[in-house]
Design a protein around this motif. Structure first.
Motif, PDB file in Angstrom:
ATOM      1  N   ALA A 252      -1.994   4.023  -7.393  1.00 34.71           N
ATOM      2  CA  ALA A 252      -1.139   3.173  -6.557  1.00 34.71           C
ATOM      3  C   ALA A 252      -0.925   1.839  -7.253  1.00 34.71           C
ATOM      4  O   ALA A 252      -1.684   1.466  -8.146  1.00 34.71           O
ATOM      5  N   ILE A 253       0.114   1.123  -6.818  1.00 34.05           N
ATOM      6  CA  ILE A 253       0.409  -0.217  -7.323  1.00 34.05           C
ATOM      7  C   ILE A 253       0.272  -1.186  -6.166  1.00 34.05           C
ATOM      8  O   ILE A 253       0.852  -0.998  -5.085  1.00 34.05           O
ATOM      9  N   ASN A 254      -0.463  -2.263  -6.375  1.00 35.90           N
ATOM     10  CA  ASN A 254      -0.665  -3.263  -5.343  1.00 35.90           C
ATOM     11  C   ASN A 254       0.570  -4.176  -5.298  1.00 35.90           C
ATOM     12  O   ASN A 254       0.866  -4.881  -6.267  1.00 35.90           O
ATOM     13  N   THR A 255       1.268  -4.170  -4.170  1.00 35.27           N
ATOM     14  CA  THR A 255       2.462  -5.031  -4.013  1.00 35.27           C
ATOM     15  C   THR A 255       2.295  -6.034  -2.880  1.00 35.27           C
ATOM     16  O   THR A 255       3.253  -6.733  -2.531  1.00 35.27           O
ATOM     17  N   HIS A 256       1.110  -6.128  -2.302  1.00 34.30           N
ATOM     18  CA  HIS A 256       0.919  -6.969  -1.122  1.00 34.30           C
ATOM     19  C   HIS A 256       0.027  -8.176  -1.377  1.00 34.30           C
ATOM     20  O   HIS A 256       0.273  -9.250  -0.828  1.00 34.30           O
ATOM     21  N   ASP A 257      -0.984  -8.028  -2.193  1.00 37.85           N
ATOM     22  CA  ASP A 257      -1.935  -9.118  -2.385  1.00 37.85           C
ATOM     23  C   ASP A 257      -1.420 -10.050  -3.492  1.00 37.85           C
ATOM     24  O   ASP A 257      -1.733  -9.894  -4.674  1.00 37.85           O
ATOM     25  N   VAL A 258      -0.588 -11.032  -3.080  1.00 35.22           N
ATOM     26  CA  VAL A 258       0.070 -11.915  -4.049  1.00 35.22           C
ATOM     27  C   VAL A 258      -0.952 -12.727  -4.822  1.00 35.22           C
ATOM     28  O   VAL A 258      -0.820 -12.954  -6.031  1.00 35.22           O
ATOM     29  N   GLY A 259      -2.004 -13.182  -4.139  1.00 33.66           N
ATOM     30  CA  GLY A 259      -3.019 -13.978  -4.816  1.00 33.66           C
ATOM     31  C   GLY A 259      -3.705 -13.217  -5.946  1.00 33.66           C
ATOM     32  O   GLY A 259      -4.084 -13.790  -6.957  1.00 33.66           O
ATOM     33  N   SER A 260      -3.871 -11.936  -5.757  1.00 31.68           N
ATOM     34  CA  SER A 260      -4.478 -11.118  -6.786  1.00 31.68           C
ATOM     35  C   SER A 260      -3.489 -10.780  -7.903  1.00 31.68           C
ATOM     36  O   SER A 260      -3.823 -10.818  -9.078  1.00 31.68           O
TER      37      SER A 260
END
Length: 266
Positions: A252-260
């Motif tokens: 998966a690709i993280n598209t929600h945790d902007v800080g990370s």
């Protein structure tokens, strides 16, 4: 007279700890009159009293008449721990003239050399602990192996692999669950272990295969217990613990945790 091949003594050879072994010697009166006999044990620095107590003689007193057939005497050995005795004259046959004095007089004391070695099963497991499959894609499959080796030089042993059961008792000991007699494959969560039981000859080994099927996402950690027959009962009560670990992941690709995602942006 002693068993064939014994040189003035009794040799029990190598036996398992806890097993009872018997040897027979015979006594024959070659004189004209009755005599009596009695067996005694005399401890030595090489064979202290606690080892002598593992031996017994039946019958240890008796009477021999001139016309009797040779009397059969059983010497019995059973140990509770590992013992090694080699040609130590701890057993004596007292030959008694019953017609002298009230209790008779000992006219001969014949030393009998004793030899025995009692052993537990000796084993080695490698790798010594834990099989970690690491991260795996969901719906993928991997196999790993570990080996059980019989380090003994005399006896085969049986191994049994079961799920480790932990019971919260006063001693907090781990106890293994007994497997069925035909359970050649053990399934635990993502893992399948086979063969889950078998016999290993001295000097031989058995390769155990662990198959991991990552069917659903998540982490799996299972503990198995490896039981070796005839081993020291104080060695890993309830079975030798062994861990199996794996984690099934979905790419998966993280598209929600902007800080990370933009961790170094500021």
């Amino acid at each position: 007279s002693f068993p064939k091949g014994a040189d003035g003594g009794i040799d029990f050879d190598v036996i398992r700890v806890g097993e009872e072994q018997k040897q027979v010697c015979s006594l024959k009166n070659k004189g004209k009159y009755d005599i009596t006999y009695c067996f005694t044990f005399e401890p030595t620095p090489e064979c202290p009293i606690e080892v002598c107590e593992m031996f017994s003689v039946l019958p240890y007193p008796g009477t021999l008449t001139p016309v009797d057939r040779p009397a059969q005497v059983q010497v019995i050995f059973r140990s509770t721990r590992e013992v090694a005795v080699q040609d130590v004259p701890i057993l004596r046959c007292q030959v008694i003239e019953p017609n002298i004095g009230k209790e008779g007089e000992t006219i001969a004391s014949i030393p009998i050399k004793m030899s025995v070695r009692s052993v537990f099963s000796k084993y080695h497991i490698y790798p010594m602990n834990d099989i970690n499959f690491g991260s795996m894609l969901v719906n993928s499959r991997k196999t790993r192996q570990f080996t059980i080796e019989n380090k003994g030089d005399k006896f085969e042993f049986k191994y049994t692999i079961t799920k480790l059961r932990r019971e919260k008792d006063d001693t907090r000991r781990s106890r293994g669950q007994e497997a069925g007699p035909n359970q050649s494959r053990l399934s635990l969560g993502m893992f399948t272990v086979f063969p889950a039981f078998g016999y290993i000859l001295p000097g031989g080994n058995q390769v155990i295969t662990v198959e991991c099927n990552a069917d659903t996402a998540g982490r799996s950690e299972e503990e198995i217990a490896i039981d070796i027959s005839g081993r020291d009962p104080n060695d890993q009560v309830g079975g030798i613990p062994y861990k199996l670990l794996a984690e099934a992941c979905i790419p998966a690709i993280n598209t929600h945790d902007v800080g990370s995602i933009f961790e170094e942006h500021r």
